[in-house]
Design a protein around this motif. Structure first.
Motif, PDB file in Angstrom:
ATOM      1  N   SER A   1       3.319  18.175  27.551  1.00  0.00           N
ATOM      2  CA  SER A   1       3.868  19.527  27.516  1.00  0.00           C
ATOM      3  C   SER A   1       3.945  20.168  28.888  1.00  0.00           C
ATOM      4  O   SER A   1       3.828  21.365  29.038  1.00  0.00           O
ATOM      5  CB  SER A   1       3.040  20.426  26.571  1.00  0.00           C
ATOM      6  OG  SER A   1       2.961  19.851  25.296  1.00  0.00           O
TER       7      SER A   1
ATOM      8  N   ASP B   1      15.399  20.981  20.976  1.00  0.00           N
ATOM      9  CA  ASP B   1      14.632  21.929  21.790  1.00  0.00           C
ATOM     10  C   ASP B   1      14.905  21.747  23.279  1.00  0.00           C
ATOM     11  O   ASP B   1      14.007  21.864  24.114  1.00  0.00           O
ATOM     12  CB  ASP B   1      13.124  21.807  21.529  1.00  0.00           C
ATOM     13  CG  ASP B   1      12.766  21.955  20.065  1.00  0.00           C
ATOM     14  OD1 ASP B   1      11.889  21.218  19.591  1.00  0.00           O
ATOM     15  OD2 ASP B   1      13.374  22.808  19.389  1.00  0.00           O
TER      16      ASP B   1
ATOM     17  N   ARG C   1      13.272  20.416  29.653  1.00  0.00           N
ATOM     18  CA  ARG C   1      12.400  20.149  28.508  1.00  0.00           C
ATOM     19  C   ARG C   1      13.231  19.639  27.348  1.00  0.00           C
ATOM     20  O   ARG C   1      14.384  20.024  27.174  1.00  0.00           O
ATOM     21  CB  ARG C   1      11.660  21.412  28.053  1.00  0.00           C
ATOM     22  CG  ARG C   1      10.790  22.035  29.122  1.00  0.00           C
ATOM     23  CD  ARG C   1       9.874  23.095  28.517  1.00  0.00           C
ATOM     24  NE  ARG C   1       9.244  23.865  29.566  1.00  0.00           N
ATOM     25  CZ  ARG C   1       9.632  25.082  29.935  1.00  0.00           C
ATOM     26  NH1 ARG C   1      10.622  25.664  29.287  1.00  0.00           N
ATOM     27  NH2 ARG C   1       9.031  25.700  30.918  1.00  0.00           N
ATOM     28  N   TYR C   2      12.620  18.827  26.514  1.00  0.00           N
ATOM     29  CA  TYR C   2      13.310  18.313  25.338  1.00  0.00           C
ATOM     30  C   TYR C   2      12.277  17.725  24.384  1.00  0.00           C
ATOM     31  O   TYR C   2      11.147  17.446  24.775  1.00  0.00           O
ATOM     32  CB  TYR C   2      14.328  17.228  25.714  1.00  0.00           C
ATOM     33  CG  TYR C   2      13.732  16.035  26.438  1.00  0.00           C
ATOM     34  CD1 TYR C   2      13.578  16.048  27.826  1.00  0.00           C
ATOM     35  CD2 TYR C   2      13.284  14.909  25.736  1.00  0.00           C
ATOM     36  CE1 TYR C   2      13.014  14.977  28.492  1.00  0.00           C
ATOM     37  CE2 TYR C   2      12.722  13.838  26.401  1.00  0.00           C
ATOM     38  CZ  TYR C   2      12.585  13.875  27.776  1.00  0.00           C
ATOM     39  OH  TYR C   2      12.021  12.814  28.417  1.00  0.00           O
ATOM     40  N   THR C   3      12.694  17.562  23.139  1.00  0.00           N
ATOM     41  CA  THR C   3      11.894  16.865  22.128  1.00  0.00           C
ATOM     42  C   THR C   3      12.684  15.659  21.649  1.00  0.00           C
ATOM     43  O   THR C   3      13.878  15.762  21.353  1.00  0.00           O
ATOM     44  CB  THR C   3      11.574  17.784  20.934  1.00  0.00           C
ATOM     45  OG1 THR C   3      10.842  18.912  21.403  1.00  0.00           O
ATOM     46  CG2 THR C   3      10.768  17.055  19.873  1.00  0.00           C
ATOM     47  N   ARG C   4      12.000  14.505  21.580  1.00  0.00           N
ATOM     48  CA  ARG C   4      12.664  13.252  21.188  1.00  0.00           C
ATOM     49  C   ARG C   4      11.867  12.602  20.066  1.00  0.00           C
ATOM     50  O   ARG C   4      10.631  12.599  20.096  1.00  0.00           O
ATOM     51  CB  ARG C   4      12.720  12.298  22.383  1.00  0.00           C
ATOM     52  CG  ARG C   4      13.368  10.942  22.073  1.00  0.00           C
ATOM     53  CD  ARG C   4      12.967   9.913  23.115  1.00  0.00           C
ATOM     54  NE  ARG C   4      13.738   8.690  23.005  1.00  0.00           N
ATOM     55  CZ  ARG C   4      13.460   7.681  22.162  1.00  0.00           C
ATOM     56  NH1 ARG C   4      12.424   7.790  21.335  1.00  0.00           N
ATOM     57  NH2 ARG C   4      14.222   6.607  22.137  1.00  0.00           N
TER      58      ARG C   4
END
Length: 892
Positions: free
Chosen positions: A131, A42, A55-58
């Protein structure tokens, strides 16, 4: 010692896979900035005039570093001057502490080093709210509301409305800024209904990317039809739209209060309505939709109750609670292998479904008119028991007849239970009787569809395991349409794969999986067939019509740079030079996709062309194959197969070559590796037996005759397995063919062997035969031993035990031959000094005769007796006079 995600926007303004990555910081210079293997998803990047947003998801847990959400973490942060890894500078970095689960942070001052080691004024860490994008001096009145401008704040709160749609937002006192991302390349809709959770009465923003620009507007939804979607003049600011990797993201800012809708920002929950459209730039009927409840002020999602509320009976409608395992008032068994029970009240409906299967069970409600196929467009509850015993039960929208088109809805299900016992599966659940997705009608007869499968996952059912019926859920009155109410499961006599309408790509009534790496689905009408092939490869896949490769017509295709290369070919030869393109192509609606090691190709073809007629009713032999190349190339022996399909009824079966292979292997091993070596040993060493009769000779011809009897069917089976001759292109096939010819020649040579010459004569033909027959037999045995190994190597499914047993047999036969050759040599050396030129050495005595018999004379008589057992050939004799003639004849 830190692990940090560093990111910037690429040249085209987006987040490329290399511009946002996690690094391990091992030194304070660039040589110590080392990328990790942590996978980020993302990823998003945006640059404004004054800021960069990343932005990123980890994953919380990764090999490089595990994030403890409950602990107070040390935080490091920095910004850089360029779109590349470079030194951040002395004043644009800092440290702090943060507990992720508590949304609290503690800034700590840090002195940034200057070039000469001096310190500058401390820098404080920004507030890192979940967020959100880090923003200096961020002040909030609620978790989702800021004091002041929305500019550069990012999105503070997030709502995952469904697996395919997520909304993010930030509010201030006057406006709300929204971002909605959905899995579609069509429109995205997100809105609110101030009164109830349903489409009608909703005010929604609908946006799509049209011609590279953002077409985003607010609409009033007055009816469940595109004609009831009416644009309104609410002003939207900062509109943005982007399509990427099959998803669409829209962004917009609207006023908190407008004539059409006032957003609930004081902490009251809001009814959220959302939907996505099919690919394209048109406002048409949605493909997925749902509802939910969300608090815009604090981001909380209000879920449905975990258990149906507790409340005497008039037919199936009760006044009390529903949902207990024995509280089912009505029942219906539309057929022997499927049973259902239910009860309902004004608010909820409880169901129990039981099927004779050990997989999934489903019950659906068609939305299509009576004269149309019922499945597509239905809503169905499908459930099965996991291996752990847990109940996996959800409601799905059946957008088509293939698994990818079956998508979960947001309808909540309660009291879910599952049980497998004695070959049956039972699922139980409670659902709201009224929902925006589907309302279960009272006192109205409705069509239902039901099905089951032996798969513990979403997988197509067989055509025999599904049917249609009608049912009044309030009164329990039910009927089974004659066409779908067999007393036993259908046997395939109906044309269940056929439609009386134009074919639609991607919609298939029947499917067949002849092997794990190849699956086909299809629908036919009076003139054409629509086909989908899914193959476990990143190369080409092919479907042909015919009982064997050579002479078949096949459709073969692959994906190349997103282009579908799918054509029809005449397979005139097994070599690639014999694969002839058919022009003009009879194929239409061609589609190709590669994803996750699977190639999917689709096409529509007329049932009848000049080159091929596909039977719409009877059985058709098909061939199928796949390979890893994006071009026409030869497949391996294990990536092909044969099957038989009835394209009208859906009946299908594989034509298994395994039995032929096993029978061929058994016959040839017994003939060449088993009997022939034993026969050769008997011929060479049987004469050493101390008996008068030539037993070795009778045993030799018996064993070799049995070998030939086994050899012939073994060769015929080889031709059956390899009907296109491909095996003879490999070592095993070539050696096998040579062995068959040599074995037959050797047997005929033994039957037609020439007579021995009379005493005192010399036979040239007999001498040549003797010089060839023995060595040829030895060569055949050695070649056979080797060829068995080639055959085992060729068969990917061959078990290690066969390799071991064959190796042991070769060692046994070889060892026995060495021992016997040693014994024979020893006996010859012992008898050699006793031999005389007159050949009067004594080897034995005729029983009952006291006189010694000359051994040369005795051997000559025995060999003449043996010659009478077979047909003899013509002989050429040369008479030799003088001393030693008898010895010469005896030696021959």
């Amino acid at each position: 010692g830190s692990f940090a995600v560093i990111g910037w926007c690429g040249a085209d303004g987006d987040a490329s896979p290399t511009s946002i990555r996690e690094y391990e910081l091992t030194l304070t210079d660039l040589s110590g900035i080392l990328p990790t293997d942590t996978q980020l998803s993302d990823t998003f990047c945006q640059e404004t005039a004054t800021s960069t947003i990343v932005r990123y998801t980890r994953p919380l847990s990764a090999p490089a570093y595990t994030i403890d959400v409950a602990a107070t973490l040390n935080v490091v942060y920095a910004t850089g001057p360029v779109d590349a890894l470079a030194y951040h500078g002395p004043t644009t970095r800092g440290i702090g502490s943060l507990t992720l689960s508590e949304s609290s942070d503690t800034s700590a001052p840090t002195a940034a080093p200057t070039g000469n080691g001096a310190s500058t004024a401390p820098s404080s860490a920004p507030s890192l709210a979940p967020s959100s994008t880090p923003t200096t001096n961020l002040v909030r009145s609620t978790p989702c509301t800021v004091v002041g401008s929305l500019e550069d704040v990012g999105y503070l709160c997030e709502y995952e409305a469904a697996s395919y749609l997520t909304a993010r937002w930030t509010l201030n006192d006057t406006h709300g800024s929204f971002e909605v991302t959905a899995e579609t390349t069509g429109y995205v809709a997100f809105g609110f209904n101030p009164n109830e959770r349903r489409m009608v009465g909703t005010t929604a923003v609908i946006g799509l990317c049209s011609g590279g620009s953002a077409d985003i507007q607010e609409y009033s939804l007055t009816q469940q039809d595109p004609a009831g979607v009416n644009a309104i003049d609410t002003e939207l600011f900062n509109t943005f739209c982007q399509e990427s990797a099959g998803t669409t993201t829209i962004r917009y800012t609207r006023a908190i209060s407008s004539p059409s809708l006032t957003l609930q920002t004081s902490g009251e929950p809001s009814n959220a309505i959302f939907a996505v459209g099919p690919p394209g730039d048109a406002l048409v009927y949605h493909t997925k939709r749902g509802t939910g409840v969300v608090n815009l002020a604090n981001g909380d999602e209000t879920s449905a109750p975990t258990q149906a509320p507790t409340f005497v009976t008039q037919q199936c409608l009760v006044e009390g609670a529903v949902g207990g395992s024995n509280d089912y008032v009505c029942s219906f068994s539309p057929r022997d292998d499927y049973r259902m029970r239910w009860s309902l009240n004004e608010t909820y409906a409880a169901f129990e479904l039981t099927a004779d299967a050990q997989g999934w069970v489903g019950l659906g409600f068609p939305s299509a008119p009576e004269n149309e196929p019922p499945m597509i467009g239905s809503h169905a509850v499908i459930g099965w028991c996991e291996d752990s015993g847990a109940a996996s039960i959800e409601e799905y929208f059946l957008g088509g007849k293939s698994v990818p088109l079956i998508t979960p809805t947001s309808t909540p299900l309660f009291n879910r239970e599952c049980q497998e016992i004695n070959g049956t599966t039972t699922i139980r659940y409670v659902r709201p009787r009224i929902s925006d997705i589907f309302t279960l009608p009272l006192n109205i007869t409705s069509r239902i569809i039901y099905a089951h499968s032996d798969a513990d996952r979403l997988q197509a059912h067989s055509n025999a395991n599904r049917a249609v019926a009608t049912l009044n859920f309030e009164e329990g009155i039910r009927t089974i349409p004659p066409s779908t109410a067999p007393t036993t499961a259908p046997t395939g006599n109906n044309r269940v794969c056929a439609v009386d309408e134009p074919l639609k790509p991607g919609e298939y009534l029947c499917e067949f999986e002849p092997r794990g790496s190849f699956r086909m689905a299809w629908t036919i009408n009076a003139t054409a067939i629509s086909v989908e092939i899914r193959a476990g490869t990143n190369g080409w896949a092919s479907l042909g019509f015919g009982g064997e490769m050579v002479g078949s017509i096949a459709q073969l295709g692959w994906c190349s740079d997103g282009v579908a290369n799918i054509e029809e070919y005449l397979l005139a030869d097994r070599a690639t030079s014999g694969i002839n393109l058919q022009e003009p192509s009879p194929l239409s609606d061609r589609f190709c996709q590669e994803e996750g090691g699977t190639t999917t190709i689709r096409y529509i073809r007329p049932l009848q062309t000049e080159s091929l007629t596909i039977s719409p009713d009877g059985d058709t032999n098909i061939i199928y194959a796949l390979n890893g190349d994006d071009s026409i190339s030869q497949h391996s022996q294990t990536n092909r197969g044969l099957a038989r399909v009835n394209f009208a009824t859906g009946d299908a079966s594989t034509i298994d070559e395994t039995d032929y292979v096993i029978a061929h292997s058994a016959c040839m091993w017994v003939a060449f590796a088993g009997l022939m070596p034993i026969g050769a040993l008997l011929a060479r060493y049987g004469k050493m037996l101390p008996i008068k009769t030539p037993l070795w000779f009778y045993a030799h011809i018996t064993v070799q005759t049995l070998a030939v009897i086994m050899m012939i069917p073994g060769f015929v089976l080889a031709l059956k397995v390899d009907d296109d001759g491909e095996r003879f292109e490999e070592n095993h096939g070539r050696i096998g063919l040579a062995l068959f010819i040599l074995g037959g020649t050797q047997f005929l040579g033994g039957v037609l062997r020439p007579h021995k010459a009379a005493e005192g004569e010399f036979s040239l033909i007999r001498t040549i035969w003797e010089l060839g027959h023995g060595p040829l037999g030895l060569a055949i045995s050695i070649m056979a031993f080797i060829n068995v190994f080639y055959g085992l190597e060729l068969d990917d499914d061959s078990k290690e035990i066969w390799w071991t047993l064959h190796t042991a047999w070769v060692i046994i036969i070889g060892g026995l031959a060495i021992i016997l050759e040693g014994v024979k040599t020893t006996l010859r050396l012992r008898k050699k000094p006793e031999k005389k030129s007159t050949q009067d050495d004594v080897e034995g005595q005729v029983p009952g005769d006291d006189r010694q018999q000359a051994p040369g004379r005795r051997r000559e008589e025995e060999e003449k007796k043996m010659d009478t057992l077979g047909s003899g050939g013509g002989t050429t004799t040369l008479t030799r006079r003088g001393a030693g003639a008898g010895a010469a004849g005896g030696a021959a």
